[in-house]
Design a protein around this motif. Structure first.
Motif, PDB file in Angstrom:
ATOM      1  N   TYR A  63      -7.781  -7.044   5.353  1.00 29.43           N
ATOM      2  CA  TYR A  63      -8.276  -6.649   6.727  1.00 29.43           C
ATOM      3  C   TYR A  63      -9.815  -6.817   6.929  1.00 29.43           C
ATOM      4  O   TYR A  63     -10.570  -6.475   6.175  1.00 29.43           O
ATOM      5  CB  TYR A  63      -7.944  -5.097   6.706  1.00 29.43           C
ATOM      6  CG  TYR A  63      -6.668  -4.726   7.082  1.00 29.43           C
ATOM      7  CD1 TYR A  63      -5.669  -4.706   6.463  1.00 29.43           C
ATOM      8  CD2 TYR A  63      -6.533  -4.142   8.533  1.00 29.43           C
ATOM      9  CE1 TYR A  63      -4.163  -4.488   6.831  1.00 29.43           C
ATOM     10  CE2 TYR A  63      -5.245  -3.952   9.116  1.00 29.43           C
ATOM     11  CZ  TYR A  63      -3.934  -4.074   8.277  1.00 29.43           C
ATOM     12  OH  TYR A  63      -2.682  -3.802   8.691  1.00 29.43           O
ATOM     13  N   ALA A  65     -13.955  -3.755   4.274  1.00 27.54           N
ATOM     14  CA  ALA A  65     -12.967  -2.462   3.914  1.00 27.54           C
ATOM     15  C   ALA A  65     -12.573  -2.182   2.649  1.00 27.54           C
ATOM     16  O   ALA A  65     -12.427  -1.510   1.910  1.00 27.54           O
ATOM     17  CB  ALA A  65     -11.875  -2.438   4.986  1.00 27.54           C
ATOM     18  N   ASP A  66     -11.962  -3.543   2.120  1.00 31.24           N
ATOM     19  CA  ASP A  66     -11.318  -3.429   0.643  1.00 31.24           C
ATOM     20  C   ASP A  66     -12.618  -3.370  -0.373  1.00 31.24           C
ATOM     21  O   ASP A  66     -12.257  -2.303  -1.101  1.00 31.24           O
ATOM     22  CB  ASP A  66     -10.940  -4.854   0.191  1.00 31.24           C
ATOM     23  CG  ASP A  66      -9.387  -5.008   0.867  1.00 31.24           C
ATOM     24  OD1 ASP A  66      -8.598  -4.204   0.848  1.00 31.24           O
ATOM     25  OD2 ASP A  66      -9.387  -5.997   1.575  1.00 31.24           O
ATOM     26  N   TYR A  77     -13.524   0.501  -0.206  1.00 27.59           N
ATOM     27  CA  TYR A  77     -12.526   1.313  -0.898  1.00 27.59           C
ATOM     28  C   TYR A  77     -12.490   1.289  -2.235  1.00 27.59           C
ATOM     29  O   TYR A  77     -12.836   2.377  -2.716  1.00 27.59           O
ATOM     30  CB  TYR A  77     -11.229   0.490  -0.542  1.00 27.59           C
ATOM     31  CG  TYR A  77      -9.994   1.393  -1.017  1.00 27.59           C
ATOM     32  CD1 TYR A  77      -9.055   1.942  -0.395  1.00 27.59           C
ATOM     33  CD2 TYR A  77      -9.590   1.394  -2.436  1.00 27.59           C
ATOM     34  CE1 TYR A  77      -7.818   2.756  -0.819  1.00 27.59           C
ATOM     35  CE2 TYR A  77      -8.376   1.932  -2.815  1.00 27.59           C
ATOM     36  CZ  TYR A  77      -7.604   2.863  -2.161  1.00 27.59           C
ATOM     37  OH  TYR A  77      -6.495   3.386  -2.562  1.00 27.59           O
ATOM     38  N   GLU A  83      -2.583   5.235  -1.039  1.00 33.02           N
ATOM     39  CA  GLU A  83      -3.372   4.319  -0.675  1.00 33.02           C
ATOM     40  C   GLU A  83      -3.658   4.165   0.859  1.00 33.02           C
ATOM     41  O   GLU A  83      -4.797   4.094   1.181  1.00 33.02           O
ATOM     42  CB  GLU A  83      -3.204   2.945  -1.246  1.00 33.02           C
ATOM     43  CG  GLU A  83      -3.302   3.019  -2.667  1.00 33.02           C
ATOM     44  CD  GLU A  83      -2.534   1.554  -3.139  1.00 33.02           C
ATOM     45  OE1 GLU A  83      -2.754   1.177  -4.310  1.00 33.02           O
ATOM     46  OE2 GLU A  83      -1.331   1.180  -2.785  1.00 33.02           O
ATOM     47  N   PHE A 141       0.852  -1.168   0.062  1.00 34.55           N
ATOM     48  CA  PHE A 141       0.065   0.092   0.092  1.00 34.55           C
ATOM     49  C   PHE A 141       0.981   1.219  -0.074  1.00 34.55           C
ATOM     50  O   PHE A 141       1.655   1.416   0.812  1.00 34.55           O
ATOM     51  CB  PHE A 141      -0.921  -0.070   1.206  1.00 34.55           C
ATOM     52  CG  PHE A 141      -1.978  -1.100   1.082  1.00 34.55           C
ATOM     53  CD1 PHE A 141      -2.825  -1.261   0.144  1.00 34.55           C
ATOM     54  CD2 PHE A 141      -1.879  -2.214   1.945  1.00 34.55           C
ATOM     55  CE1 PHE A 141      -3.897  -2.141   0.095  1.00 34.55           C
ATOM     56  CE2 PHE A 141      -2.729  -3.289   2.177  1.00 34.55           C
ATOM     57  CZ  PHE A 141      -3.739  -3.376   1.181  1.00 34.55           C
ATOM     58  N   LYS A 178      -5.994   6.740   2.025  1.00 38.25           N
ATOM     59  CA  LYS A 178      -7.490   6.427   1.964  1.00 38.25           C
ATOM     60  C   LYS A 178      -7.822   5.398   2.706  1.00 38.25           C
ATOM     61  O   LYS A 178      -9.134   5.494   3.336  1.00 38.25           O
ATOM     62  CB  LYS A 178      -7.660   5.918   0.373  1.00 38.25           C
ATOM     63  CG  LYS A 178      -7.422   7.371  -0.517  1.00 38.25           C
ATOM     64  CD  LYS A 178      -7.355   6.834  -2.036  1.00 38.25           C
ATOM     65  CE  LYS A 178      -7.542   8.039  -2.881  1.00 38.25           C
ATOM     66  NZ  LYS A 178      -7.490   7.545  -4.401  1.00 38.25           N
ATOM     67  N   ARG A 179      -7.073   4.328   2.742  1.00 39.75           N
ATOM     68  CA  ARG A 179      -7.432   3.548   3.753  1.00 39.75           C
ATOM     69  C   ARG A 179      -7.612   3.721   5.136  1.00 39.75           C
ATOM     70  O   ARG A 179      -8.489   3.475   5.994  1.00 39.75           O
ATOM     71  CB  ARG A 179      -6.411   2.086   4.067  1.00 39.75           C
ATOM     72  CG  ARG A 179      -6.326   1.339   2.388  1.00 39.75           C
ATOM     73  CD  ARG A 179      -5.138   0.447   2.368  1.00 39.75           C
ATOM     74  NE  ARG A 179      -5.273  -0.836   3.453  1.00 39.75           N
ATOM     75  CZ  ARG A 179      -6.120  -1.677   3.066  1.00 39.75           C
ATOM     76  NH1 ARG A 179      -6.719  -1.965   2.121  1.00 39.75           N
ATOM     77  NH2 ARG A 179      -5.870  -2.777   3.969  1.00 39.75           N
TER      78      ARG A 179
END
Lengths: 463, 463
Positions: B149, B353-354, B357, B19, B15, B22-23
Motif C-alpha cells: 500500500y 505504511a509497511d 507497521y 493484522e 492479512f 493493526k493496518r
C-alpha cells in the motif's frame, strides 16, 4: 517522454472525493454491521497463482480472468521458443507459457485458499468479512465494470442455521441503516429444489428445471413451460410442477403446501425443515421488530449459483427502484475441498455495493452531512491577514476541526468558489476590521448568513 | 477440478484479522490527519493503460511494471502472427502485441492522469489523499513486497510554501498520534543542490554530485570523496564541497553557512529562502509545540528522486528502530506536463505504511484495545440455553455491542478457546442456575474473574 492524452482502460473508473465519501459511507455502514455480528476483516492479495483460480468458475469464467504477464525476459527460456505464432492459434497454450498469475475474480476462492493455508492459526467457526476489488474481463456496459468491489461475509466450520438467520438480520440491519425501506430478502433451499426434481421423477434434470423456473419473473409461466418442454420435461411433469412454481400466500402457507408436495422426499423435507429453523431463529432474534418478518420471502424459483450452493440460498431485491439483486449468497457444504480440505461447510452473503450506490443516489438517500471533509476555510486577503490567520488555523486543528487556510491571497470570489467546490460549510473572513477587533466574520456558506464572533465562539459553533 | 495445494504468488501477503486491525489503525490515523488538513480522498483503478505508465519511471522502473494480458483470442489478429518465438528474443516486442494494460506502479502518475482528465471538475488548489495498493515486479525480500500500500497526500495548483509547512505538521501529528516519540523530518531543497553544483562550476554534474553525497550516511566522507573523483570532480571541487557536505550545527547555523557559500548563486539563495519561509510558517503554526521544531533537520545530503523534485524535498526517519525512511516527498513543478497540462505545480508526501507497521510492532506501540472485534461471546450449553440466549443476543446488539452466540453446544473448553483465539474480552455463561435466577455469569477473559449480573448491568459494563 512523449505526451500521451490520458484515458482509462475500458470498464474502469476513477472515484472523486464526492464519490469516495458516498462509497465509504456504504462500506462503513456494512462493515459496522458485520463487526457487530462478530465478523472480522481479512484481506488477500490482488494476484493469485493462476492455478488457484483456473477451473473454479467454469469455462466461461476462466475466459474472464485477467492474466498477468510474467516479468523479466521470459523469451530466454528455450521451452517458450517452441511456440510458433504463425502456426499456433491457441492463445491458451501461449498464456500457459508466459503467465503464472492472475487478478482475483471474486473473494470466495481466495477466501477458500486462505482458510486452507491458515487452517492451523484459525479458531473455527471462522467468521470473516472482506471488502476488496475484483476484476473480470467482461464486456463493459452500464452498471457492469471490469474492476468492482465485492463486500462479502462468510462463516466456515459451523453447520448451525443460526448463521443463516443472522445473515438475514445483517442484510436487514445494513440496508435499513442505509435508509432503504422497502426491500425483500428472498430465501430458498437447494434441498427443496432437489426434492421437487425427485418427486417429478427427474432428479437428473434438476439443473434444467431450476434454470427454467428461475426465469419465471421474466418470461412468465408460459415461457417457463416452453423451456421445460425443450429441456426434456413432459406435460405431466409440468402439471406436477405448476402448483409448486406458482406457490402463493404467506411463507407459512407456502411451507405447508411444500411439505405436503414433498411428503415422499426425505431431501425435500430436510429443505423445508431448514427453512423453518431459520425462520424460527429469526423470529426469536427479532421479538421487537415485526417489520423484518415482512421483508423475508420464501421464493421457490430462486436458484442462483445452484451448482455451488447446497442448502439455503439468499437474494435481496429493492422494491423502490428497478434494479437487479443488490445482494445474494448461500450455504455451500464443501468450500475448501477444491484445495484439499474436505467437509468444511460454509455459508456467506455478498452486498452489491455498486448497485446499492445507484439505488441510494436515485432515492436521494445519501446523508447531506459533509462531516468527512473540511469544516471551515479561512480566507487569505494579504500577507498581514495570513500571518494573523496562522495561529487561528492551529487553534482550530488542535480542537480537532478540519480546517484550511486558503494558500494565497487570491480574489475573494475565487476563494469562495473553492469553498463551494469542496462543500466547505463555513468560511472565516479576516480583514482589517477583524484583526483590529478580534471579532472574525463567520459565514455560513449554505444560508449566506454572516456574524462577527471571536475564535472561541467560532470553535464552539463548529464543534 | 483437480486439487491444487494452495500457495501465494511470491512477494504477496494475506492479512489476518489481527493484522487488519493493526493496518487499519495505521491507515485510519493517517487519514484522520490528512482530512484535518483539508485533504480529500480519491481512488483510481488498479489498471492503467500501458502507455499511461510507460516511460514515467525510467528504464529500470518500466521493467518492474506488471503487464496484464489482453483478454480474448488475441492470436487471431494476423499482425500478431508476425512474431516468431523461435527467432525473436525481444519480449518487449511481444508484450506490445499482447498487452495494453498494466497494474499501477505508484499513486503519483495515476494522480497526474486523474488531474488532467478531471481538470474541469476540480477546484484548484486540489488537495487529495489516496491509500491504495501498488504493484512492482521487484525481487521480493524481507520488507519488500510485490504488492504494497502507498499512502500519499498531494496538493496541485498552489505554489505556496504553506503547503510544505503543513506537510511537516502532518508528518509530525500522524507519527506522534501513532505513538512515535523520536523521529526526524529531514528537509532539503533541490535549488540548494543546484546552487552548490553551480558554485563549484559543475552544474552539469548535479546528478552525479547528489548521488554521491546522498551516500554520506553509509560510506562516510572518504567514500563520498572517492565516488566524486570517479564521477568527474577534481580535488579542488571536493575541497569546496567539503564544508557544505559536512555542515554542522542547528538549522539556523546551517542556513547561515549556506547563504554565505551560495552568495553568488541566485538559484541557491532561492533555495535557502524557501527553506526559511517553510521554517517560518512551521513556527507560526506551532506556537505551543516546541518539540516539533527539534524534529526538523535541514540535511543537505538528502536528494531522493532528484530528477523529479524541483523544490523542497522531505524524508522521515525514526531513531527508535533501525529502519530505512518511513516517509518522503517533495515539490515537483510540472507534475501533469507528461499528460499535456503544463505549469501545474505540486507538492506531496508519502507514508511508508509497511515500515511503520514494523516499527510499531517492534516498539509494541499498537493499542491493546480490541474495540474493533467482538466484545462478548455468549456460551451455548444446550438447546434450552440457546433459546434463552437468543433475546439476550438481540438486546446486546440493539445496544450496539458486537456480540456472538457460539453457534452450537460444543464443549465449554472449545468455546473458551474460540473466545481466546478471537481476543473476545468477555464471555456470558448461561446454565440452569442462570436461567432460573436471571443472573448471568459474566466472565472477564483477561483476569478470569466471574460475577453474577443481570443483563442490564452487563450492558452497562460493556458500554
Amino acid at each position: 517522454m512523449s505526451i500521451t492524452k490520458p484515458s482509462l482502460p475500458k470498464g474502469t473508473r476513477d472515484f472523486s472525493p464526492q464519490e469516495m465519501v458516498k462509497r465509504n459511507y456504504i462500506f462503513d455502514t456494512i462493515k459496522t454491521v458485520f463487526k457487530k455480528y462478530g465478523y472480522a476483516e481479512i484481506q488477500t492479495p490482488s494476484m493469485e497463482n493462476l492455478q488457484t483460480l483456473t477451473g473454479k468458475y467454469g469455462d466461461e469464467g476462466d475466459k474472464l480472468i485477467f492474466k498477468i504477464l510474467n516479468s523479466g525476459e521470459f523469451l530466454n527460456d528455450p521451452k517458450k521458443k517452441s511456440f510458433n505464432f504463425a502456426q499456433d492459434d491457441n492463445s491458451n497454450r501461449l498464456v500457459s507459457l508466459i503467465s503464472e498469475k492472475a487478478l482475483r475474480y471474486d473473494l470466495t476462492v481466495p477466501f477458500a485458499r486462505y482458510v486452507v493455508m491458515h487452517q492451523s492459526e484459525i479458531s473455527f467457526p471462522f467468521k470473516r468479512f472482506q471488502v476488496q476489488p475484483v476484476w473480470r474481463a467482461d464486456r463493459p456496459q452500464k452498471g457492469r465494470y471490469r474492476e468492482f468491489y465485492q463486500c462479502d461475509a462468510d462463516v466456515v466450520g459451523s453447520p448451525s442455521l443460526l448463521n443463516e438467520a443472522e445473515f438475514i438480520l445483517i442484510y436487514h440491519e445494513a440496508l435499513s441503516n442505509l435508509g432503504l425501506k422497502d426491500f425483500n430478502i428472498k430465501i430458498n433451499n437447494r434441498k427443496i429444489l432437489s426434492g421437487i426434481a425427485e418427486i417429478i421423477g427427474k432428479p437428473e434434470l434438476i439443473v434444467d428445471m431450476t434454470v427454467a423456473i428461475d426465469k419465471l419473473d421474466k418470461i412468465g409461466f408460459e415461457g417457463v413451460t416452453k423451456e421445460l418442454l425443450e429441456r426434456g420435461f413432459s406435460n405431466a411433469d409440468i402439471d406436477k410442477l405448476k402448483p409448486v412454481i406458482l406457490l402463493q400466500g404467506t411463507n407459512e402457507e407456502k411451507l405447508a403446501s411444500l411439505k405436503s408436495v414433498l411428503a415422499n422426499s426425505e431431501t425435500g423435507l430436510k429443505g423445508t425443515e431448514e427453512i423453518e429453523t431459520v425462520f424460527d431463529y429469526v423470529s426469536k432474534l427479532t421479538t421487537h421488530n415485526s417489520q423484518l418478518a415482512t421483508t423475508i420471502e420464501l421464493d421457490i424459483t430462486l436458484a442462483r449459483g445452484l451448482n455451488y450452493y447446497t442448502g439455503c440460498i439468499f437474494e435481496v431485491k429493492t422494491n423502490e427502484v428497478a434494479m437487479g439483486s443488490i445482494g445474494g449468497g448461500g450455504r455451500y457444504d464443501d468450500l475448501t475441498g477444491m484445495f484439499g480440505l474436505k467437509d468444511l461447510t460454509g455459508v456467506g452473503i455478498s452486498f452489491g455495493a455498486d448497485r446499492i450506490y445507484d439505488v441510494l443516489e436515485e432515492l436521494n438517500l445519501f446523508p447531506v452531512s459533509t462531516a468527512q471533509g473540511t469544516k471551515v476555510l479561512i480566507s487569505n486577503f494579504d500577507e498581514t491577514a495570513e500571518l494573523y490567520a496562522l495561529p487561528i488555523l492551529q487553534q482550530l486543528r488542535t480542537e480537532g476541526i478540519a480546517a484550511e487556510l486558503y494558500p494565497s491571497s487570491a480574489k475573494l470570489k475565487k476563494q469562495m468558489s473553492y469553498a463551494d467546490g469542496k462543500n466547505i460549510p463555513y468560511v472565516i473572513l479576516i480583514g482589517g476590521d477583524e484583526m483590529e477587533s478580534g471579532l472574525l466574520t463567520f459565514k455560513n456558506m449554505e444560508s449566506g448568513a454572516q456574524e462577527k464572533l471571536n475564535i472561541t465562539s467560532i470553535i464552539e459553533k463548529l464543534r
